[in-house]
Design a protein around this motif. Structure first.
Motif, PDB file in Angstrom:
ATOM      1  N   THR A 133      38.668  34.327  48.360  1.00  0.00           N
ATOM      2  CA  THR A 133      37.340  34.796  48.705  1.00  0.00           C
ATOM      3  C   THR A 133      37.123  34.728  50.209  1.00  0.00           C
ATOM      4  O   THR A 133      36.585  35.654  50.822  1.00  0.00           O
ATOM      5  N   ALA A 134      37.566  33.635  50.841  1.00  0.00           N
ATOM      6  CA  ALA A 134      37.454  33.521  52.290  1.00  0.00           C
ATOM      7  C   ALA A 134      38.265  34.608  52.986  1.00  0.00           C
ATOM      8  O   ALA A 134      37.813  35.204  53.975  1.00  0.00           O
ATOM      9  N   ALA A 135      39.461  34.882  52.474  1.00  0.00           N
ATOM     10  CA  ALA A 135      40.295  35.928  53.064  1.00  0.00           C
ATOM     11  C   ALA A 135      39.644  37.292  52.917  1.00  0.00           C
ATOM     12  O   ALA A 135      39.684  38.120  53.832  1.00  0.00           O
ATOM     13  N   MET A 136      39.028  37.561  51.753  1.00  0.00           N
ATOM     14  CA  MET A 136      38.357  38.845  51.555  1.00  0.00           C
ATOM     15  C   MET A 136      37.174  38.996  52.496  1.00  0.00           C
ATOM     16  O   MET A 136      36.917  40.079  53.029  1.00  0.00           O
ATOM     17  N   ASN A 137      36.431  37.913  52.718  1.00  0.00           N
ATOM     18  CA  ASN A 137      35.304  37.976  53.651  1.00  0.00           C
ATOM     19  C   ASN A 137      35.787  38.272  55.063  1.00  0.00           C
ATOM     20  O   ASN A 137      35.183  39.074  55.791  1.00  0.00           O
TER      21      ASN A 137
END
Length: 442
Positions: A300-304
């Motif tokens: 999720t952090a990478a997608m953000n």
């Protein structure tokens, strides 16, 4: 092992993640039993990697959970295993292991020195090895360092890693325009020009999935970005659409909520279909990592981060090409699925549009695309430099006697990159305005 009081939350986090992983990876279809031929253990990044060599793929996903200081790995559907597996004492492993058969399959118990997070995925035969289940164990302390990477610090460190992925190649030409222009040739040329610019940027390191006319499977592209711990993965394309009038640039990112629209689903399907080995991945059997990854916290952090970088890329491309979509689009492209790697796919233009095909045939336009994409990459890291990297961020207040070109020259970036990093309109900035500027490591 005795834990300090402050480590309890880490243990609870580990237990929750392990339990969640076991739930996420359930529900596979049953198939014939597999046989474990070998277990290989070695260092991987800051943790360890376990490779289970199998004579066929697993019939169900592994179930992983912790009991006290022991990690339990349940391998359903395996009838025979190694009676005395050799597991060395590599952080975070205590060393030694116990393997037993159960009614469901094999159970491997690994004593741990510290709490870990884990990631598992399977690989099919590739000419060098048979079916494999890969399990990576990373200390949670490493995760804490990684989660703080976006906080700017003014100190030397590692280079920022940018992975470029010119699409298609070899026997896969990609889309072909009416004049016979092949997507694989166009995007390789853009990628090589962009690569040269990244290599010349202080504090950046380049990784490429291909730099010649060769075919690289989609999963291999994705795993290269993961193995190299890329700070940004950029896949470059010039795709086609059934309607020849469709034109403009589009920037794509992965999304946990699925494709933006029907066109997004169609495009992702056509891109993923370029790799004939992905049938199992799409069915959810081949790679459990890909099914669990969308709700994994690190992903999720990478997608953000990817969405933020893609937004900068779109603003940059808007200055040189029409935009097919002015907002970041989302689709389930395989090459964007690597956990912890912010990844985007850039459709530079539609080669199926006759006018855009003609532009893509122009070397000057391809060079312009490369410079624009480089400006966007630099601007993204001006805004959010990885904290353990050679870059850091500072502020520069524009003085009356300065213009943007003076500031850009002083800090070693282009005026356009400076504009993108600070969301500035065309024209000169106002005196007194604080600007985000980089301190680039050598």
């Amino acid at each position: 092992m005795v834990r300090k009081p402050g480590e309890r939350s880490t243990r609870r986090q580990f237990l929750r993640q392990a339990a969640l992983g076991g739930v996420l990876l359930g529900g596979w279809k049953m198939a014939a039993a597999a046989q474990l031929r070998a277990l290989r253990v070695g260092r991987y990044q800051q943790g360890v990697r376990l490779v289970f060599d199998l004579d066929r793929r697993l019939s169900a996903a592994p179930v992983i959970h912790s009991v006290g200081e022991v990690l339990h790995i349940e391998l359903p559907g395996i009838e025979h295993g190694l009676h005395r597996p050799v597991v060395p004492a590599l952080d975070p492993l205590q060393g030694g292991a116990e393997m037993n058969e159960s009614a469901a399959g094999l159970v491997l118990r690994l004593p741990l020195r510290e709490a870990v997070r884990w990631r598992s995925f399977s690989l099919g035969p590739d000419g060098r090895a048979a079916h494999r289940l890969v399990l990576d164990l990373m200390p949670l302390a490493t995760t804490a360092v990684e989660s703080s990477r976006r906080q700017p610090v003014a100190r030397a460190g590692r280079p920022i890693v940018v992975c470029l992925d010119p699409g298609h190649g070899g026997h896969d030409p990609g889309a072909i325009g009416a004049q016979g222009t092949r997507e694989k040739d166009v995007v390789l040329d853009v990628g090589l020009s962009l690569a040269q610019l990244i290599r010349s940027t202080p504090g950046m390191r380049l990784v490429m999935t291909r730099n010649t006319d060769c075919y690289v499977p989609l999963m291999d592209r994705m795993h290269l970005g993961l193995e190299q711990r890329a700070d940004l993965f950029v896949s470059i394309h010039a795709d086609a659409f059934p309607e020849r009038a469709v034109r403009g640039s589009t920037v794509w990112a992965l999304s946990a909520t699925g494709a933006s629209n029907a066109a997004a689903r169609w495009l992702a399907k056509t891109q993923n279909a370029a790799d004939p080995l992905l049938g199992d991945v799409q069915s959810g059997i081949h790679d459990p990592m890909l099914n669990a990854v969308l709700i994994n916290m690190t992903q999720t952090a990478a997608m953000n981060s990817a969405a933020a970088a893609a937004a900068v890329m779109i603003r940059g491309l808007a200055g040189v090409e029409d935009l097919h979509n002015a907002a970041v689009q989302h689709a389930n492209f395989v090459v964007l699925r690597a956990p912890e790697v912010p990844s985007m796919l850039v459709e530079t233009a539609f080669i199926s549009n006759p006018e855009e095909e003609q532009r893509l045939r122009d070397p000057d336009f391809r060079q312009l695309l490369a410079r624009t994409m480089h400006d966007a990459v630099v601007a993204h890291f001006v805004k959010v430099p990885p904290a353990d990297s050679a870059w850091s961020a500072t502020r520069h207040v524009l003085r009356k006697e300065e213009n943007l070109a003076d500031v850009a020259r002083r800090y070693g970036l282009s005026v356009e990159a400076l504009r993108l990093a600070n969301h500035l309109p065309r024209g000169e900035g106002q005196p007194g305005v604080p600007l985000h500027v980089p301190i680039m490591g050598a």
